[in-house]
Write a protein that holds these residues in place. Sequence first.
Motif, PDB file in Angstrom:
ATOM      1  N   LYS A  59       0.819  -1.262   0.089  1.00 50.46           N
ATOM      2  CA  LYS A  59       0.042   0.039  -0.022  1.00 50.46           C
ATOM      3  C   LYS A  59       0.905   1.209   0.073  1.00 50.46           C
ATOM      4  CE  LYS A  59      -3.836  -0.130   2.038  1.00 50.46           C
ATOM      5  NZ  LYS A  59      -4.947  -0.233   3.037  1.00 50.46           N
ATOM      6  N   LEU A  60       2.121   1.299   0.654  1.00 53.92           N
ATOM      7  CA  LEU A  60       3.066   2.479   0.692  1.00 53.92           C
ATOM      8  C   LEU A  60       4.242   1.723  -0.097  1.00 53.92           C
ATOM      9  CD1 LEU A  60       4.123   5.428   1.537  1.00 53.92           C
ATOM     10  CD2 LEU A  60       4.496   4.242   3.932  1.00 53.92           C
TER      11      LEU A  60
ATOM     12  N   GLN B 130      -0.910   3.654  -2.377  1.00 51.50           N
ATOM     13  CA  GLN B 130      -1.575   2.739  -3.451  1.00 51.50           C
ATOM     14  C   GLN B 130      -2.999   3.581  -3.968  1.00 51.50           C
ATOM     15  OE1 GLN B 130      -2.704  -1.106  -2.754  1.00 51.50           O
ATOM     16  NE2 GLN B 130      -2.835  -1.841  -4.914  1.00 51.50           N
ATOM     17  N   ASP B 131      -3.127   3.838  -5.417  1.00 54.81           N
ATOM     18  CA  ASP B 131      -4.080   4.459  -6.012  1.00 54.81           C
ATOM     19  C   ASP B 131      -4.251   6.039  -5.779  1.00 54.81           C
ATOM     20  OD1 ASP B 131      -5.388   1.988  -6.802  1.00 54.81           O
ATOM     21  OD2 ASP B 131      -6.392   1.865  -5.110  1.00 54.81           O
TER      22      ASP B 131
END
Length: 317
Positions: A260-261, A308-309
């Motif tokens: 995610k990071l 993320q995103d």
Amino acid sequence: MKKNKVNAYKLAFGIKQFHFKTDFNYYINTTHGLDFGVSTIRYNLQPGSFTPVGEESLVAPDIIPDEQAMESALYISHRYTVSPKFTINSGIRYSIFNYLGPQEINLYTPGLPMTATNQTGVKEYKKGKFINTYHGPEYRLSLRYSITNSFSIKASYNSLRQYIHMLSNTTSIAPTDIWKLSDPNIKPQHGQQVSLGLYKNFKENTIETSVEVYYKKIKDYLDYKPGARLIMNHDIETDVMSTKGKAYGVEVMIKKQEGKLNGWIGYTWSRIFLKSDNAAMGAIVNHGEYYPANYDKPHDVTHRGQFQDQSPVQFIS
């Protein structure tokens, strides 16, 4: 550009490059491969123009003549896979640099510093005329050994010839970069560098780390004489001097590519020193001993991260 009635002026610089390059690959067998090719760069520099803006401006125009040159090169490199763990890459590149007319070249008394008092005349060259030529080989060698699937070591050596110089005016209110081509009065820069790096991955190769040390020798690097004037200087060779140099440092990087990071962070400790000890080439600085270059920056931290995103955010310090 400055707009103030009779003092309004425009100061402009420009650089254009037209680049052609073609590369080929040839696989001799599973352990040997060749890469080879040719390249050409056409340089067109506008060293500077100082022109009035508006009908009320009384500024006298001043334009430094454009510079033209052609750099061509031929290279070949060899990839040798000694074993699944050990690879060797070697190569040579031969470059040729031609400084072209139209141009007027200042002539100076041989063996004396290039100053206005030592100027003996001016020689004019017509458009397309080859004024002078620099050429020579550049070498490459790198070795990589994988100790494990996630840990490797790499050593390399390379040499380089650089025919275009960047002169940075870092002391003015508005810093300006001046570009200068090598010519009969300014030699190209030469460099040789050796490096050694360690590369280690963690957590199933999702985190990459590296540590690399390097040492570089420099020849004919341009530095500025005391009180040098870089902007709108028709005789720039009288305000610069050719120096020797050395640079060394350590680069550390951590990179996370998944999750995610993700992102990377790098730290560099580096030093670069110059030496001017030849009175015939210009001023002797620091009694002929090494001194820190203008852009010597011992510590540098750069990092970039993103969730993320989401759009990436970059911080440089």
